[in-house]
Enzyme design. Sequence first.
Site, PDB file in Angstrom:
ATOM      1  CD  GLU A  96      -2.861   0.919   2.544  1.00  0.00           C
ATOM      2  OE1 GLU A  96      -3.393  -0.195   2.768  1.00  0.00           O
ATOM      3  OE2 GLU A  96      -3.044   1.912   3.255  1.00  0.00           O
ATOM      4  CG  ASP A  98      -1.515   4.612   3.042  1.00  0.00           C
ATOM      5  OD1 ASP A  98      -2.252   4.125   2.181  1.00  0.00           O
ATOM      6  OD2 ASP A  98      -1.278   4.072   4.146  1.00  0.00           O
ATOM      7  CD  GLU A 100      -3.395   7.475   6.433  1.00  0.00           C
ATOM      8  OE1 GLU A 100      -4.240   6.579   6.553  1.00  0.00           O
ATOM      9  OE2 GLU A 100      -2.445   7.627   7.214  1.00  0.00           O
TER      10      GLU A 100
END
Length: 292
Positions: A96, A98, A100
């Site tokens: 993954e 990311d 954020e």
Amino acid sequence: MAAVLQRVLMLVLCLELAVGSLRFEDRFQPNWAPDHVMYDGDLIELRLDNSSGCGFASKSKYLFGSVSVQIKLVEGDSAGTVTAFYMSSVGEGHDELDFEFLGNVSGEPYIVQTNIYVNGTGNREQRHYLWFDPTKDFHSYSILWNRHQILFMADNVPIRAFRKQQDTMLQLPFPDSKPMWVYGSVWNADDWATQGGRVKTNWSDAPFVSQFRGFEIDACEVGGMPADQRSDDGATERGRCADAETGFWWDTPAKATLSPHQVRQLKWVSRRYKIYDYCRDAARFVVKPVEC
Ligand SMILES: *[C@@H]1O[C@H](CO)[C@@H](O)[C@H](O)[C@H]1NC(C)=O
Ligand SMILES: *[C@@H]1O[C@H](CO)[C@@H](O)[C@H](O)[C@H]1NC(C)=O
Ligand SMILES: *[C@@H]1O[C@H](CO)[C@@H](O)[C@H](O)[C@H]1NC(C)=O
Ligand SMILES: *[C@@H]1O[C@H](CO)[C@@H](O)[C@H](O)[C@H]1NC(C)=O
């Protein structure tokens, strides 16, 4: 003369159509609380209220390439909220990548947290402030992912480079075999997101809305082939994306490393805007992670 003008006009119209972005539903679908996901053309609005957050996912998965989107984050009071733009292979041992965006009370800065999961393990956070107010306008956020490096960029300026280090003695973690979907979401994370979880979401300020638009996905699609043309469980398709000589622009030598200009940009960002790096968190990691 009129005919010529008309033809020119037609040409302009056609060009506009050709460069116009795809509609949301061409490449994505809501995957969490569809009634909170509004979309029109290529503009997507994600709403968080006291009943739910929401999100969307791409219909295809990709192995290497570039994914870019413009985001305008929750304006005003966004404390307790997190808006995310990420890629994930999902499932056991997932990889993954990311972005954020951790909200804040009105007037206080957002934090951009990036993270990388390899085979199910994350804990590779970096945190940055931005050099602009990400709630006032749309700004672009992109991920460049190839066999050599992963770049996280804001307005085309690299804020993080995760490099595959060439050390044959160590098994250095790097996501390079699992195709990933592209996701966007908004959710309540007031147990940790804002000022370490001290500031809670103020639900009287709901709904909290983040807007996404202008997705550019220039990446190697896996699973794009019709099922009857697929010879196996996808290994051939993955090979097509992961071969050393794919011919894709993101596999050219120039994209295997940062350019000298990008090196300078990354240094500038790190010096002025980086507020946390897991590689320097001795209290958290008694043994330094191998890639640090
Ligand atoms: C959620 O918000 C709505 C509208 O502001 C309000 O009417 C409702 O009471 C709230 N529900 C909860 C569980 O707080
Ligand atoms: C990935 O994780 C699984 C457990 O989820 C483990 O069995 C496997 O050995 C790991 N693979 C690598 C390459 O570390
Ligand atoms: C919110 O603002 C405070 C005070 O300026 C700051 O310490 C914090 O890093 C900001 N961001 C978040 C997500 O807490
Ligand atoms: C929550 O927001 C409302 C409306 O903006 C405001 O009147 C109230 O003071 C806020 N509550 C807290 C705890 O900040």
